[in-house]
Design an enzyme around this catalytic site. Structure first.
Site, PDB file in Angstrom:
ATOM      1  N   ASP A   1       1.055  -1.490   0.025  1.00  0.00           N
ATOM      2  CA  ASP A   1      -0.283   0.173  -0.286  1.00  0.00           C
ATOM      3  C   ASP A   1       1.010   1.295  -0.266  1.00  0.00           C
ATOM      4  O   ASP A   1       2.045   1.013  -0.229  1.00  0.00           O
ATOM      5  CB  ASP A   1      -0.900  -0.260   0.683  1.00  0.00           C
ATOM      6  CG  ASP A   1      -0.003   0.258   2.624  1.00  0.00           C
ATOM      7  OD1 ASP A   1       0.858   0.631   2.457  1.00  0.00           O
ATOM      8  OD2 ASP A   1      -0.749  -0.448   3.828  1.00  0.00           O
ATOM      9  N   SER A   2       0.586   2.265  -0.350  1.00  0.00           N
ATOM     10  CA  SER A   2       1.075   3.757  -0.264  1.00  0.00           C
ATOM     11  C   SER A   2       2.412   3.940   1.107  1.00  0.00           C
ATOM     12  O   SER A   2       3.620   4.573   0.676  1.00  0.00           O
ATOM     13  CB  SER A   2      -0.204   4.431  -0.324  1.00  0.00           C
ATOM     14  OG  SER A   2      -0.922   5.024   0.515  1.00  0.00           O
TER      15      SER A   2
END
Lengths: 245, 78
Positions: free
Chosen positions: B36-37
């Site tokens: 994920d980011s």
């Protein structure tokens, strides 16, 4: 009750009534504390009352560069930070119709801008260590509003929104972010209020008395503790029942 | 040169907890490796430390695959 032995904390605004009570409570719970504030003489006095290891780190919170370096200086003094307590704040009260741009900018910059910068500076280390506690000292008026304090209330409401966003971003890394929102706390400022005004004030507080710095400090110690690991994105109101929100 | 890839691969395997054979140059961190980011930010932090370089924010945004990371690191490691 809550053991913070081996933890480290930076407290801004530590020369004030609430800030010094927070520093003292964290120290009494076993944390090493870095005290930041504007009045160095007072910080020395606060430091002398702390039972544990502590250090004084000064910063000008209206100066971005000075704020950016503060976490680094605190970590040099007491080691990698576990706990940030962003307590420093200023007021420039006045009706909106008379509020100057500089009064707006100064309050937003010190109260909210420095919180953003300090929390950001803490992130890299806390992410790596998979542990951290970000605590913003906001205010009841950040939720209820208060005439004559549009700038201050905006900054305090901003702290709450900021904290909720940060809490969501980093929850999976063992970092919590919460606010404590004091109501009316006894201070040199409230001591000098005229009796009639004090009476009126107390009439709004179900507990029938003003809060003490220690009441806020207790909430901060709890949110700093391992026991509060599952509490994040919250605002803990400590106000004697003045507003139940 | 391949050494950079191997070191990147090792960091990716450790950080994202993925099988080493999935970490190809063409693998997308997000689409293929499940990052994920926030994982991406942590990966960049790990690359910065491993190779003793600084990866600016605007470059970070363009690092989408393992190969992107390797290319950038090779360009900046002496």
């Amino acid at each position: 009750m809550f053991d913070l032995t081996g933890r480290t904390a930076l407290v801004t605004g530590a020369s004030g009534g609430i800030g010094s009570a927070i520093a003292k409570a964290l120290s009494e719970s076993g944390a090493k504390v870095a005290l930041s504030g504007t009045r160095e003489g007072v910080l020395e006095e606060v430091k002398a009352t702390l039972p544990g290891e502590s250090a004084i780190v000064t910063a000008n919170l209206s100066d971005a560069e000075s704020v950016d370096g503060l976490v680094g200086r605190a970590e040099e003094a007491i080691g990698p930070l576990d706990i940030l307590v962003a307590n420093a704040g200023i007021t420039r009260d006045g009706l909106l119709m008379r509020m100057k741009d500089e009064d707006w900018d100064a309050v937003l910059n010190v109260n909210l801008g420095s919180y953003f910068r300090l929390a950001k500076s803490c992130m890299r280390g806390m992410m790596k260590r998979r542990h951290g506690r970000i605590i913003g000292i906001t205010s009841i008026v950040g939720v209820t509003g208060n005439p004559g304090q549009a700038n201050y209330c905006a900054s305090k409401a901003g702290m709450i929104g900021f904290t909720k966003s940060l809490a969501q971003e980093v929850a999976s890394r063992g970092i919590t972010a919460n606010c404590v929102a004091p109501g009316f706390i006894q201070s040199p400022m409230t001591d000098v209020l005229p009796d009639a005004q004090k009476e009126a004030l107390l009439g709004q507080i179900p507990a029938g008395k003003l809060g003490q710095g220690g009441d806020i400090a207790g909430a901060v110690v709890y949110l700093s503790s391992d026991e509060a690991a599952y509490v994040t994105g919250q605002t803990l109101h400590v106000n004697g029942g003045m507003a139940m929100i | 040169m391949s050494d950079v890839f191997e070191r990147v691969k090792k960091i990716v395997v450790e950080n994202l907890d993925v099988e080493a054979d999935k970490v190809a140059e063409s693998a997308s961190f997000i689409d293929d490796l499940g990052a994920d980011s926030l994982d991406l930010v942590e990966l960049v932090m790990a690359f910065e430390e491993e190779f003793n370089i600084e990866i600016p924010d605007d470059v970070q945004e363009n690092i989408r695959t393992v190969g992107d990371a390797v290319t950038h690191i090779k360009a900046h490691v002496s």
